[in-house]
Design a protein around this motif. Structure first.
Motif, PDB file in Angstrom:
ATOM      1  N   THR B   3     108.098  67.350 109.291  1.00 33.79           N
ATOM      2  CA  THR B   3     108.062  68.411 110.297  1.00 33.79           C
ATOM      3  C   THR B   3     106.784  68.372 111.137  1.00 33.79           C
ATOM      4  O   THR B   3     106.824  68.539 112.361  1.00 33.79           O
ATOM      5  CB  THR B   3     108.162  69.782 109.589  1.00 33.79           C
ATOM      6  OG1 THR B   3     109.305  69.745 108.737  1.00 33.79           O
ATOM      7  CG2 THR B   3     108.328  70.910 110.574  1.00 33.79           C
ATOM      8  N   SER B 131     112.455  75.354  98.513  1.00 32.45           N
ATOM      9  CA  SER B 131     111.688  75.277  99.766  1.00 32.45           C
ATOM     10  C   SER B 131     112.458  74.516 100.849  1.00 32.45           C
ATOM     11  O   SER B 131     112.099  74.549 102.014  1.00 32.45           O
ATOM     12  CB  SER B 131     110.340  74.597  99.513  1.00 32.45           C
ATOM     13  OG  SER B 131     110.553  73.252  99.117  1.00 32.45           O
ATOM     14  N   THR B 140     109.712  76.676 108.493  1.00 32.03           N
ATOM     15  CA  THR B 140     108.635  75.684 108.391  1.00 32.03           C
ATOM     16  C   THR B 140     108.401  75.002 109.747  1.00 32.03           C
ATOM     17  O   THR B 140     107.257  74.755 110.149  1.00 32.03           O
ATOM     18  CB  THR B 140     108.967  74.647 107.297  1.00 32.03           C
ATOM     19  OG1 THR B 140     109.099  75.358 106.048  1.00 32.03           O
ATOM     20  CG2 THR B 140     107.892  73.596 107.156  1.00 32.03           C
ATOM     21  N   GLU B 144     104.955  75.306 111.968  1.00 34.79           N
ATOM     22  CA  GLU B 144     104.309  74.113 112.539  1.00 34.79           C
ATOM     23  C   GLU B 144     104.095  74.267 114.038  1.00 34.79           C
ATOM     24  O   GLU B 144     103.013  73.985 114.557  1.00 34.79           O
ATOM     25  CB  GLU B 144     105.182  72.865 112.321  1.00 34.79           C
ATOM     26  CG  GLU B 144     104.848  71.954 111.195  1.00 34.79           C
ATOM     27  CD  GLU B 144     103.377  71.682 110.931  1.00 34.79           C
ATOM     28  OE1 GLU B 144     103.040  71.733 109.743  1.00 34.79           O
ATOM     29  OE2 GLU B 144     102.571  71.417 111.855  1.00 34.79           O
ATOM     30  N   TYR B 158     100.938  79.786 103.890  1.00 33.83           N
ATOM     31  CA  TYR B 158     102.374  79.519 103.999  1.00 33.83           C
ATOM     32  C   TYR B 158     102.760  78.286 103.184  1.00 33.83           C
ATOM     33  O   TYR B 158     103.754  78.307 102.443  1.00 33.83           O
ATOM     34  CB  TYR B 158     102.800  79.347 105.472  1.00 33.83           C
ATOM     35  CG  TYR B 158     104.275  78.985 105.581  1.00 33.83           C
ATOM     36  CD1 TYR B 158     105.257  79.954 105.376  1.00 33.83           C
ATOM     37  CD2 TYR B 158     104.681  77.675 105.824  1.00 33.83           C
ATOM     38  CE1 TYR B 158     106.598  79.624 105.428  1.00 33.83           C
ATOM     39  CE2 TYR B 158     106.032  77.340 105.884  1.00 33.83           C
ATOM     40  CZ  TYR B 158     106.980  78.321 105.687  1.00 33.83           C
ATOM     41  OH  TYR B 158     108.313  77.997 105.716  1.00 33.83           O
ATOM     42  N   GLN B 159     101.965  77.224 103.285  1.00 36.96           N
ATOM     43  CA  GLN B 159     102.254  76.007 102.507  1.00 36.96           C
ATOM     44  C   GLN B 159     102.215  76.330 101.010  1.00 36.96           C
ATOM     45  O   GLN B 159     103.042  75.842 100.237  1.00 36.96           O
ATOM     46  CB  GLN B 159     101.250  74.887 102.835  1.00 36.96           C
ATOM     47  CG  GLN B 159     101.126  74.540 104.329  1.00 36.96           C
ATOM     48  CD  GLN B 159     102.455  74.170 104.999  1.00 36.96           C
ATOM     49  OE1 GLN B 159     103.350  73.599 104.372  1.00 36.96           O
ATOM     50  NE2 GLN B 159     102.598  74.531 106.266  1.00 36.96           N
ATOM     51  N   LEU B 162     105.379  77.931 100.068  1.00 34.57           N
ATOM     52  CA  LEU B 162     106.446  76.916  99.943  1.00 34.57           C
ATOM     53  C   LEU B 162     106.416  76.262  98.562  1.00 34.57           C
ATOM     54  O   LEU B 162     107.461  75.959  97.979  1.00 34.57           O
ATOM     55  CB  LEU B 162     106.277  75.827 101.006  1.00 34.57           C
ATOM     56  CG  LEU B 162     106.845  76.061 102.398  1.00 34.57           C
ATOM     57  CD1 LEU B 162     106.655  74.805 103.245  1.00 34.57           C
ATOM     58  CD2 LEU B 162     108.324  76.449 102.378  1.00 34.57           C
TER      59      LEU B 162
END
Lengths: 326, 326
Positions: B3, B131, B140, B144, B158-159, B162
């Motif tokens: 992504t 995820s 996601t 990005e 956020y990561q 996930l």
């Protein structure tokens, strides 16, 4: 001050800070629904301006990060005392946004935090012109903002539509009188009635579901988007379940027609309210979409009075509102 | 391509034309509902970027004026053959937008008009990590885009979310097993079940209403926003009408709590699915809102298998889909 001057003044005042960049329409229930046309207009026509229609309490608790000095926040509360909407106005004011309050009640609590207070007429005002309707006033503000900030090519056509809408609605209301009585007799004992609509007219279906069927008549309901219908909801279609389907005049009419074609095949109990048949087409194509909502809402009034009468359930009956704390 | 790289490439390719200015999430039904978290994220967090979630057929007929070379259009169709969504992809492609197609079916018609094709896992994939869920993949991408275009302060949080969500959901699914069986027994004969939700989690209530109750179980339904509930819908509340209410963890929890408090007083038949109780709070506050939808949807799976079983109405039963032309 008229709408044009209000917007000129806002733009002048924001000139040094980067001008208007976001427009938020904030209210609850029927007042939020009344903003759907204006928000749809911004979503469809604006190149740069951001816009969103947000429930007041959600706006207070989950405030968009962009909301601030470059925002115009337009709020609406009929009595001007909806606590969440008053709080949303205060928050917007404190964040430096320009606050426009729409209320039917001059001097109400909402007005305390407003830079501008704009009135509208209600459908119980016998002398009203329907261009002053609760859904058209914020639309007219949105058209002004877009035109002054980015330019809106069909601006004059919109003004022409405003001049025509009162006559169209008065004729349409007469046109449905007998149908409304028949509708009331046919559906007076139903426990559920779905509404269906699309595009810039969808708000009328939303309001009819939550404010009339659910709130004022205690009939179960949901407003189904005619484009979404084929992707889930249509499976509940049968010969008994009633639908009130509105047919937009304008861009999304094809969606409504497809849903109606399906109802003709697999349902039996549905009522069609068709903006084209009711004369909306005299308004020019680039702006006709934005007049659907007010036409439908005003035509539903005739249906709703008839339904309340047939059900012996006055539209003012409540079990919770005005009666309990919540 | 991952992504991050996809978004880097898009930004590079659009650099001379003014970059990414709009993000449109376009799909139908459950696939549109799966975009609600991502769209809510953009509405809440973006300062400049415009975003909207639009039904594919509405997007085709009432295309936003801003859609073009500065747009990223993200579409989703599980089988990749939803005609309206394929047409929307073609239109977006022809207008010069960058088209990202999400599909479960590699090589499906949707992919023909896509600059990028992104897969996701479905909840029938036993080996999936949550995820990769249909609602988290577009989120996601949105995270990005926002981070690379404007910056997003909570990007690392956020990561981290996930990384945590899979474990949280697997525990939550076990936690509701018995409740789901009880729910199924209690509500198996009901003709209507409302869902309720708010904020970034609202999409799960929407999908549960239109795809499960209406489409797969032929039970009447509507997804009521907990902030809107008090402004119309709550008048249908009584001791018989069932509600499935989801309680977000995050900013709009206060709205859900207020609705639940009302149900406790005036309703009797309601099921609470509470993201906080189900362990979502280990994800950090600035991003926890955006994980509600996937948690709820995956937990509803357990309820839905139990309900279909108790009603002897398999989730795959249809009367129209795959059977008639529409």
């Amino acid at each position: 001050m008229d709408t044009k001057k209000i917007v000129e003044e806002i733009i002048e005042n924001k000139a040094e800070d980067g001008g208007i960049q976001q427009v938020y329409f904030v209210a609850c229930g029927g007042s939020l629904g009344a903003f759907f046309s204006a928000n749809h207009f911004m979503q469809s026509e604006a190149k740069k301006l951001k816009a969103a229609a947000i429930n007041s309490n959600e706006f207070v608790h989950d405030t968009p990060a962009a909301m601030g000095v470059n925002s115009v926040v337009i709020l609406c509360s009929h009595a001007g005392n909806t606590p969440e909407t008053v709080k949303a106005a205060e928050l917007a004011h404190n964040k430096g946004a320009t606050v426009i309050g729409m209320t039917y009640t001059p001097g109400s609590p909402l007005t305390e935090f407003c830079d501008y207070v704009v009135g509208y007429k209600f459908r119980t005002d016998l002398e009203m012109n329907f261009s002053e309707d609760k859904a058209l006033v914020p639309l007219t503000i949105a058209v002004e903002i877009l035109n002054q900030v980015e330019g809106f090519e069909a601006y004059d056509k919109y003004q022409d539509g405003l001049n025509k809408i009162d006559g169209i609605i008065r004729n349409a209301q007469k046109q449905v009188e007998q149908r409304a009585l028949d509708f009331a007799q046919t559906y007076k004992d139903d426990k559920i009635i779905y509404t269906m609509g699309s595009g810039a007219g969808y708000g009328a279906a939303y309001i009819q579901s939550i404010c009339i069927f659910m709130e004022m008549q205690w009939i179960n309901s949901s407003s189904i988007h005619t484009g979404e219908y084929f992707h889930g909801p249509f499976e509940i279609t049968d010969l008994n379940t009633p639908f009130l389907i509105q047919m937009n005049e304008g861009r999304t009419r094809a969606l409504d027609e497809r849903a109606l074609d399906f109802l003709k095949k697999y349902a039996k109990r549905y009522e069609v309210v068709d903006a084209k048949e009711l004369g909306l087409s005299t308004i020019e194509a680039p702006v006709v979409d934005y007049f659907n909502q007010t036409l439908f809402t005003c035509v539903y009034d005739i249906y709703n009075f008839a339904l309340a009468d047939a059900r012996k359930h006055p539209l003012s009956t409540r079990r919770y509102m005005w009666k309990v704390e919540y």
